[in-house]
Write an enzyme that holds these catalytic residues in place. Structure first.
Site, mmCIF file in Angstrom:
data_model
loop_
_atom_site.group_PDB
_atom_site.id
_atom_site.type_symbol
_atom_site.label_atom_id
_atom_site.label_comp_id
_atom_site.label_asym_id
_atom_site.label_seq_id
_atom_site.Cartn_x
_atom_site.Cartn_y
_atom_site.Cartn_z
ATOM 1 N N HIS A 62 0.844 -1.204 0.000
ATOM 2 C CA HIS A 62 0.000 0.000 0.000
ATOM 3 C C HIS A 62 0.871 1.243 0.000
ATOM 4 O O HIS A 62 2.087 1.159 0.179
ATOM 5 C CB HIS A 62 -0.995 -0.022 1.157
ATOM 6 C CG HIS A 62 -0.390 0.020 2.542
ATOM 7 N ND1 HIS A 62 0.492 -0.926 3.007
ATOM 8 C CD2 HIS A 62 -0.571 0.894 3.562
ATOM 9 C CE1 HIS A 62 0.819 -0.632 4.263
ATOM 10 N NE2 HIS A 62 0.207 0.485 4.612
ATOM 11 N N ASP A 66 5.808 4.445 5.032
ATOM 12 C CA ASP A 66 6.751 3.471 5.622
ATOM 13 C C ASP A 66 6.969 2.250 4.724
ATOM 14 O O ASP A 66 7.923 1.504 4.921
ATOM 15 C CB ASP A 66 6.330 3.049 7.052
ATOM 16 C CG ASP A 66 4.918 2.510 7.162
ATOM 17 O OD1 ASP A 66 4.052 2.920 6.370
ATOM 18 O OD2 ASP A 66 4.669 1.672 8.056
ATOM 19 N N HIS A 140 -7.290 -2.201 5.513
ATOM 20 C CA HIS A 140 -6.476 -1.170 6.160
ATOM 21 C C HIS A 140 -7.148 0.175 5.893
ATOM 22 O O HIS A 140 -8.228 0.220 5.310
ATOM 23 C CB HIS A 140 -5.056 -1.258 5.564
ATOM 24 C CG HIS A 140 -4.012 -0.485 6.303
ATOM 25 N ND1 HIS A 140 -3.962 -0.413 7.675
ATOM 26 C CD2 HIS A 140 -2.953 0.253 5.859
ATOM 27 C CE1 HIS A 140 -2.917 0.336 8.014
ATOM 28 N NE2 HIS A 140 -2.299 0.751 6.941
HETATM 29 ZN ZN LIG Z 1 2.830 0.240 7.851
HETATM 30 ZN ZN LIG Z 2 -0.221 1.341 6.562
#
Ligand SMILES: [Zn+2]
Ligand SMILES: [Zn+2]
Length: 307
Positions: A62, A66, A140
């Site tokens: 995604h 990060d 998510h």
């Molecule tokens: Zn993450």
């Molecule tokens: Zn994430």
């Protein structure tokens, strides 16, 4: 046939002195498959000696920083080191715009081609001779994919006694049959591989889930995995927070592994608040015994299945 998983970065959201941002390398034969590419991935790759010039696929779950901010630096380093082999990148919508704008604004030129494949649907996103890569939707805060690498079945076990009984001379004809190739004997008889081989043996399956709530869909997706790599951002004390932020606890990851019938579970995407990840391991182990918490540069071989 070797299949090795190397954890390059095991942190969640922010790095710590011991944990770099998310990335996992799968080494299969001479090929490299990177799962996510957090900032600093290239330096971890140097430490792990995985190499920059292999046939490479990068699978992005995604578009959170990060998980993707290591791509620009990695591409630049590959180019400076003279890479010419094309690179394949898979990820959800937005990955192409991200790479295009980065290449445009940073203005670096690459001496190899980057093919970006946006994944809009679940299912098989790559199929080669030896394995396929599948994607499934995770749950998510933004569109997120889970990935699996599934090897194709190998030819069955070779039975020398059957070969001898059929009068096949030992040597190159045996090895052809072992590879699944039919042969013809001098007397004209054609021998099929099935005449001397047992049933095909299943390939190995690695599943990667990050970041996500647990779901029925993901239980199905992880079914029978040799290795399930699952995020475990929180421990049980922050179970409510896991629901709010759409992450999983170690216990939830363990339950998912148990329900999916996975053989092994490795927890990653560890929050910086857990300086000692022992609590995550303890909570998960109570539900699914064959579990580890990933550490940076930890590496593990996935053995061939016996039958
Ligand atoms: Zn993450
Ligand atoms: Zn994430």
């Amino acid at each position: 046939m070797s299949l090795r998983v190397i954890f390059l970065g095991t942190a969640a959201s922010i790095p710590t002195p011991n944990r770099s941002l998310p990335s996992i390398a799968i080494r299969r034969e001479g090929e490299l498959i990177l799962l996510d590419c957090g900032e600093g991935t290239q330096r971890q790759m140097i430490k792990a000696k995985v190499g920059f010039n292999r046939e490479t696929k990068i699978l992005i779950t995604h578009m959170h920083g990060d998980h993707i901010l290591g791509i620009p630096g990695l591409l630049q380093t590959m180019s400076l080191l003279g890479r010419e082999k094309p690179l394949q990148i898979y990820g959800p919508s937005g990955i192409k715009a991200f790479l295009d704008s980065m290449i445009e604004t940073v203005r670096f030129s690459l001496n190899f081609k980057v093919y970006v494949h946006e994944v809009h649907d679940e299912g098989t996103i790559y199929e080669g001779e030896a394995y396929r890569i599948n994607a499934a939707w995770a749950e998510h805060t933004i569109p997120t994919l889970a990935y699996s690498l599934v090897e194709k079945p190998r030819p069955g076990r070779f039975h020398p006694e059957r070969a001898l009984a059929l009068g096949i001379p030992k040597g190159s004809l045996w090895s052809k049959l072992q590879k699944g190739i039919p042969i013809q004997l001098e007397d004209g008889r054609v021998i099929m591989p099935n005449d001397v081989l047992g049933p095909p043996r299943p390939g190995r399956k690695i599943v990667y889930i990050s970041d996500s709530r647990p779901s029925e869909r993901l239980v199905d997706f992880a079914r029978g995995a040799d290795l399930l790599i699952c995020e475990a951002t929180f421990a049980d004390d922050l179970a409510e927070r896991a629901i709010e932020d759409k992450h999983s606890t170690a216990s939830e990851a363990a339950l998912l592994a148990k329900r999916a019938g996975a053989r092994m579970l490795i927890l990653t995407h560890i929050s910086a608040r857990y300086k000692d990840a022992g609590v995550l391991l303890k909570e998960a182990r109570g539900i699914f015994p064959n579990v580890l918490v990933a550490e940076d540069l930890m590496s593990i071989d996935i053995p061939l299945r016996k039958d």
